[in-house]
Design a protein around this motif. Sequence first.
Motif, PDB file in Angstrom:
ATOM      1  N   ARG A 209       3.277  16.162 -14.242  1.00 28.56           N
ATOM      2  CA  ARG A 209       3.524  17.625 -14.143  1.00 28.56           C
ATOM      3  C   ARG A 209       4.575  18.166 -14.761  1.00 28.56           C
ATOM      4  NH1 ARG A 209       1.207  17.059  -8.824  1.00 28.56           N
ATOM      5  NH2 ARG A 209       3.256  17.278  -8.032  1.00 28.56           N
ATOM      6  N   ALA A 210       5.803  17.453 -14.731  1.00 24.71           N
ATOM      7  CA  ALA A 210       7.042  18.162 -15.337  1.00 24.71           C
ATOM      8  C   ALA A 210       7.052  17.934 -16.774  1.00 24.71           C
ATOM      9  CB  ALA A 210       8.226  17.214 -14.661  1.00 24.71           C
ATOM     10  N   ALA A 211       6.350  16.620 -17.341  1.00 21.78           N
ATOM     11  CA  ALA A 211       6.315  16.410 -18.595  1.00 21.78           C
ATOM     12  C   ALA A 211       5.254  17.387 -19.264  1.00 21.78           C
ATOM     13  CB  ALA A 211       5.764  15.031 -19.059  1.00 21.78           C
ATOM     14  N   GLU A 212       4.287  18.119 -18.667  1.00 26.08           N
ATOM     15  CA  GLU A 212       3.284  18.929 -19.058  1.00 26.08           C
ATOM     16  C   GLU A 212       4.140  20.108 -18.976  1.00 26.08           C
ATOM     17  OE1 GLU A 212       0.105  18.571 -16.560  1.00 26.08           O
ATOM     18  OE2 GLU A 212      -0.957  16.967 -17.603  1.00 26.08           O
ATOM     19  N   ARG A 213       5.108  20.550 -18.142  1.00 23.84           N
ATOM     20  CA  ARG A 213       5.609  21.834 -18.288  1.00 23.84           C
ATOM     21  C   ARG A 213       6.535  21.828 -19.494  1.00 23.84           C
ATOM     22  NH1 ARG A 213       8.447  22.688 -12.823  1.00 23.84           N
ATOM     23  NH2 ARG A 213       9.083  24.535 -14.139  1.00 23.84           N
TER      24      ARG A 213
ATOM     25  N   ILE B 296       0.772  -1.169   0.119  1.00 23.91           N
ATOM     26  CA  ILE B 296      -0.115  -0.065   0.006  1.00 23.91           C
ATOM     27  C   ILE B 296       0.951   1.354  -0.129  1.00 23.91           C
ATOM     28  CG2 ILE B 296      -1.666   1.442   1.471  1.00 23.91           C
ATOM     29  CD1 ILE B 296      -2.932  -1.308   2.159  1.00 23.91           C
ATOM     30  N   PHE B 297       2.032   1.435   0.959  1.00 22.94           N
ATOM     31  CA  PHE B 297       2.662   2.275   1.014  1.00 22.94           C
ATOM     32  C   PHE B 297       3.557   2.714  -0.390  1.00 22.94           C
ATOM     33  CE2 PHE B 297       2.229   2.278   5.675  1.00 22.94           C
ATOM     34  CZ  PHE B 297       1.718   3.474   5.787  1.00 22.94           C
ATOM     35  N   LEU B 298       4.088   1.456  -0.847  1.00 26.50           N
ATOM     36  CA  LEU B 298       4.883   1.625  -2.032  1.00 26.50           C
ATOM     37  C   LEU B 298       4.054   2.052  -3.306  1.00 26.50           C
ATOM     38  CD1 LEU B 298       7.781   0.827  -3.126  1.00 26.50           C
ATOM     39  CD2 LEU B 298       6.877  -1.515  -3.781  1.00 26.50           C
ATOM     40  N   SER B 299       2.829   1.550  -3.395  1.00 25.35           N
ATOM     41  CA  SER B 299       2.033   2.132  -4.461  1.00 25.35           C
ATOM     42  C   SER B 299       1.801   3.499  -4.467  1.00 25.35           C
ATOM     43  CB  SER B 299       0.809   1.188  -4.737  1.00 25.35           C
ATOM     44  OG  SER B 299      -0.146   1.242  -3.377  1.00 25.35           O
ATOM     45  N   THR B 300       1.251   4.277  -3.180  1.00 22.94           N
ATOM     46  CA  THR B 300       1.341   5.335  -2.916  1.00 22.94           C
ATOM     47  C   THR B 300       2.464   6.189  -3.280  1.00 22.94           C
ATOM     48  OG1 THR B 300      -0.316   5.054  -0.991  1.00 22.94           O
ATOM     49  CG2 THR B 300       0.620   7.171  -1.098  1.00 22.94           C
ATOM     50  N   PHE B 301       3.589   5.819  -3.101  1.00 21.84           N
ATOM     51  CA  PHE B 301       4.756   6.603  -3.335  1.00 21.84           C
ATOM     52  C   PHE B 301       4.854   6.524  -4.795  1.00 21.84           C
ATOM     53  CE2 PHE B 301       6.525   5.449   0.984  1.00 21.84           C
ATOM     54  CZ  PHE B 301       6.051   6.527   1.562  1.00 21.84           C
ATOM     55  N   ILE B 302       4.602   5.444  -5.438  1.00 24.70           N
ATOM     56  CA  ILE B 302       4.874   5.384  -7.021  1.00 24.70           C
ATOM     57  C   ILE B 302       3.992   6.387  -7.555  1.00 24.70           C
ATOM     58  CG2 ILE B 302       4.287   3.751  -8.975  1.00 24.70           C
ATOM     59  CD1 ILE B 302       5.675   1.527  -7.270  1.00 24.70           C
ATOM     60  N   LEU B 303       2.347   6.392  -7.122  1.00 28.69           N
ATOM     61  CA  LEU B 303       1.708   7.329  -7.767  1.00 28.69           C
ATOM     62  C   LEU B 303       1.970   8.481  -7.628  1.00 28.69           C
ATOM     63  CD1 LEU B 303      -1.831   5.341  -6.785  1.00 28.69           C
ATOM     64  CD2 LEU B 303      -0.774   5.535  -9.159  1.00 28.69           C
ATOM     65  N   ILE B 304       2.472   9.016  -6.519  1.00 30.29           N
ATOM     66  CA  ILE B 304       2.883  10.223  -6.168  1.00 30.29           C
ATOM     67  C   ILE B 304       3.964  10.650  -7.233  1.00 30.29           C
ATOM     68  CG2 ILE B 304       4.070  11.831  -4.355  1.00 30.29           C
ATOM     69  CD1 ILE B 304       2.176  10.452  -2.380  1.00 30.29           C
ATOM     70  N   SER B 305       5.032   9.942  -7.329  1.00 28.64           N
ATOM     71  CA  SER B 305       6.020  10.245  -8.228  1.00 28.64           C
ATOM     72  C   SER B 305       5.782  10.498  -9.426  1.00 28.64           C
ATOM     73  CB  SER B 305       7.325   9.216  -7.959  1.00 28.64           C
ATOM     74  OG  SER B 305       6.794   7.769  -8.469  1.00 28.64           O
ATOM     75  N   GLN B 306       4.649   9.462 -10.086  1.00 35.90           N
ATOM     76  CA  GLN B 306       4.077   9.400 -11.489  1.00 35.90           C
ATOM     77  C   GLN B 306       3.363  10.648 -11.381  1.00 35.90           C
ATOM     78  OE1 GLN B 306       1.975   5.862 -12.019  1.00 35.90           O
ATOM     79  NE2 GLN B 306       3.581   4.781 -12.686  1.00 35.90           N
ATOM     80  N   ASN B 307       2.868  11.048 -10.594  1.00 34.32           N
ATOM     81  CA  ASN B 307       1.936  12.555 -10.904  1.00 34.32           C
ATOM     82  C   ASN B 307       2.924  13.703 -10.835  1.00 34.32           C
ATOM     83  OD1 ASN B 307      -0.259  14.290 -10.800  1.00 34.32           O
ATOM     84  ND2 ASN B 307      -0.649  13.967  -8.735  1.00 34.32           N
ATOM     85  N   ALA B 308       4.033  13.663 -10.109  1.00 34.54           N
ATOM     86  CA  ALA B 308       5.134  14.707 -10.306  1.00 34.54           C
ATOM     87  C   ALA B 308       5.935  14.514 -11.708  1.00 34.54           C
ATOM     88  CB  ALA B 308       6.019  14.585  -9.189  1.00 34.54           C
ATOM     89  N   MET B 309       6.103  13.426 -12.290  1.00 34.37           N
ATOM     90  CA  MET B 309       6.625  13.277 -13.305  1.00 34.37           C
ATOM     91  C   MET B 309       5.600  13.756 -14.549  1.00 34.37           C
ATOM     92  SD  MET B 309       8.633   9.645 -13.031  1.00 34.37           S
ATOM     93  CE  MET B 309       8.481   8.975 -14.567  1.00 34.37           C
TER      94      MET B 309
END
Length: 123
Positions: A57-61, A42-55
Amino acid sequence: MSAAPSPVASADPRNPLGLLPLLPRWDPTFVMLGMVASVEAIFLSTFILISQNAMLRAAERRAELDLQVNRLAEHEVTKLVEMLAAIARKLDAPAVEDSEVREAAQDIRPEQVMRQIDQGRED
């Protein structure tokens, strides 16, 4: 002669596997181990989703920056074609009648390009 007792099978209820004779039995059905693995997942999937969301946003920028640079380059090319045509007129040089030159001389509207791209996706 009797066979030697198997080190794997143990009659001691505190140590059912018989592998660690000094330690008491702990979670023989591995329920706690499964729960710990589930919490970790659960924690690992949460961290992965957070990092994918940040990536994302960076790709959109980066995509937005790329679009702005391309629009600026297109505008500069259009101005250069206009300036070159003005120089040719001033020097009485013959004008080049080419569809690509006429197309480069027209300023492109990004909204029209996006509409055409969206229409192409729908077809």
